[in-house]
Design an enzyme around this catalytic site. Sequence first.
Site, mmCIF file in Angstrom:
data_model
loop_
_atom_site.group_PDB
_atom_site.id
_atom_site.type_symbol
_atom_site.label_atom_id
_atom_site.label_comp_id
_atom_site.label_asym_id
_atom_site.label_seq_id
_atom_site.Cartn_x
_atom_site.Cartn_y
_atom_site.Cartn_z
ATOM 1 N N ASP A 185 0.860 -1.185 0.000
ATOM 2 C CA ASP A 185 0.000 0.000 0.000
ATOM 3 C C ASP A 185 0.894 1.233 0.000
ATOM 4 O O ASP A 185 1.716 1.415 0.905
ATOM 5 C CB ASP A 185 -0.873 -0.038 1.272
ATOM 6 N N ASP B 202 -3.040 4.647 -2.230
ATOM 7 C CA ASP B 202 -4.056 5.259 -1.383
ATOM 8 C C ASP B 202 -4.471 6.635 -1.930
ATOM 9 O O ASP B 202 -3.596 7.472 -2.207
ATOM 10 C CB ASP B 202 -3.445 5.423 0.024
ATOM 11 N N GLU C 131 -6.535 4.048 -5.715
ATOM 12 C CA GLU C 131 -7.810 4.308 -5.023
ATOM 13 C C GLU C 131 -8.251 5.709 -5.421
ATOM 14 O O GLU C 131 -7.531 6.679 -5.188
ATOM 15 C CB GLU C 131 -7.611 4.217 -3.508
ATOM 16 N N HIS D 246 -11.208 -2.779 3.724
ATOM 17 C CA HIS D 246 -11.059 -2.426 5.139
ATOM 18 C C HIS D 246 -11.817 -1.158 5.511
ATOM 19 O O HIS D 246 -11.845 -0.784 6.681
ATOM 20 C CB HIS D 246 -9.571 -2.258 5.460
ATOM 21 N N ASP D 247 -12.407 -0.472 4.532
ATOM 22 C CA ASP D 247 -13.169 0.753 4.805
ATOM 23 C C ASP D 247 -14.681 0.533 4.673
ATOM 24 O O ASP D 247 -15.457 1.471 4.886
ATOM 25 C CB ASP D 247 -12.786 1.856 3.807
HETATM 26 C C1 NOJ Z 1 -8.112 5.461 2.188
HETATM 27 C C2 NOJ Z 1 -7.827 4.262 3.040
HETATM 28 O O1 NOJ Z 1 -8.386 3.133 2.433
HETATM 29 C C3 NOJ Z 1 -8.388 4.558 4.407
HETATM 30 O O2 NOJ Z 1 -8.373 3.423 5.238
HETATM 31 C C4 NOJ Z 1 -7.599 5.684 4.996
HETATM 32 O O3 NOJ Z 1 -8.174 6.064 6.215
HETATM 33 C C5 NOJ Z 1 -7.574 6.905 4.066
HETATM 34 N N1 NOJ Z 1 -7.363 6.563 2.703
HETATM 35 C C6 NOJ Z 1 -6.479 7.840 4.471
HETATM 36 O O4 NOJ Z 1 -5.228 7.281 4.183
#
Ligand code: NOJ
Length: 562
Positions: free
Chosen positions: A103, A204, A261, A334-335
């Site tokens: 990541d 990210d 992302e 994970h989000d």
């Molecule tokens: C996206 C990530 O997937 C998330 O978990 C994170 O809190 C934010 N970006 C900030 O890095």
Amino acid sequence: MTSTLNARPWFKDAVVYQIYPRSFQDSNGDGIGDLRGILSRLDYLARLGVDVLWLSPIFASPNDDNGYDISDYRAIMAEFGTMADFDELLAAAHQRGLKIMLDLVVNHSSDEHPWFVEARDHPDSEKRDYYIWKPPVNGDMPTHWQAFFGGPVWQLDEASGEYYLHLFSVKQPDLNWENPKLRAEVYDLMRFWLDKGIDGFRMDVINLISKDQAYPDAEPITGTALTSGYPYFMNGPRVHEFLQEMNREVLSHYDLMTVGETPGASVDDAVRYSDPQRGELDMVFQFEHVGLGSGERGKWSNLPWTLPELKSILSRWQTGLHNRGWNSLYWDNHDQPRAVSRFGNDSPEFRVPSAKMLATLLHFMQGTPYIYQGEEFGMTNVRFERVDQYDDLETLGAERELRELHGWSEERIMASIHAMSRDNARTPVQWDASPNAGFTSGKPWLEINPNYPNINAEAAEADLDSVWHHYKHLIALRKSLDVVRDGTYELLDAEHPSIYAYLRSDGHTKLLIVAHFSAKAGQYRIPAEFVGGEVLSNNYSSLQLTEKLNLEPYQAVVIRAK
Ligand code: NOJ
């Protein structure tokens, strides 16, 4: 040679498995997952048949945002182990034919990164310009943009009297991509990991790295004193230039896979990021389908959504990227809350068929599928009773704001947290029915979902009818069918309220995929050419292949035309 220029890049045939290391497997009893824990589960992952492991951040971090706030990009987080552990893990993964994707979190660093410490403590140092500093405007903040984790994006540094920008938490200051020295530092750290032999990067929030240099303010967000700065930092003015430079400088020199992302990216934005001719990324994560149900309070509004809306979104991405770019396919990460709880039905009766249905629907689409740890055996959302059982800073920040600013009742807030909190995905992986689900011999950093005696990997692997075996079957099946990688996509019956049906075809092979989003039995008339076809996948034991299909609750089938 760059993977983006290969005629048939391997990322198009790969299935990715995401590991959130903190919650995956603990090896030393401190209650926190670690690299040696991952090492001990490689055979399990190889048995499942996935190709690439994406590890959420494993780097040194004060863990304000569980590793998405990095204080040393070249060091392993102490709780996760050592560099020697990482080297061993990489070698052991490669031995089993598994690739490792790391990541890359370079929209921001931690405020404890030495760059930021120097920038803050020595405003004259060259590191100052690695971050984004602005003087007050009329005694106020430079803009009123809202940060992703609530509150304003600007934090005043008392000593210098200037504000620094943080799109996420105060402890995640944004890096200044306008500065070529900063960009060179990022490329260097990427080379450091690639030279070790890693196989890719998940980047990210990579579409936030270029900010509109005018820093304009924007429309107020109802019910707050803040505004949305999205138009000024999402897919910003120089983002493609920066990614093309990164590709030239770094990516094009290695055989790797990249996924960006990109919240707020449209199909056309995604084409710009993933068109191989442009030399940027291999694919992006889009957010439209997981944004269903968002409202005035973002995801916490948790509004009802309909199947035709879901179909319309996923279909637009399928057709929009065909021959122009490349899709990533995901329900979970994970989000996000657990897919079976959100898009399926996690009641004891329907958890298994609906988890299998979701998997079937997604894995026959064009793109690279991502499986999030625990999804492969149908892990569900958790329902902690008290707010203090949650850990995630986003959840805790939202709880405060919804209560203090918006006057929501505790009941409404908890319902929303149960449905949407990121901790739904972060409860430790349920490996078996032993104490602490086999995750740790110590006290887990986040409580384990109490349903682990029934829902766990060991039980799922032992049961041939489990969600786990369905995933294993799908992973193998899609690799044996070129049409899944290359074929066209056509949605059928867009407005049908409970059937999601689509066709895939490539001139040789034609597939029909039917998914029944309902807890009741139903019927669906299929195109005649599929009657007498071959059933390639079915999440129930039988199917009468007639023009009118009788469907069980959450049944999903894949039929090849004769
Ligand atoms: C996206 C990530 O997937 C998330 O978990 C994170 O809190 C934010 N970006 C900030 O890095």
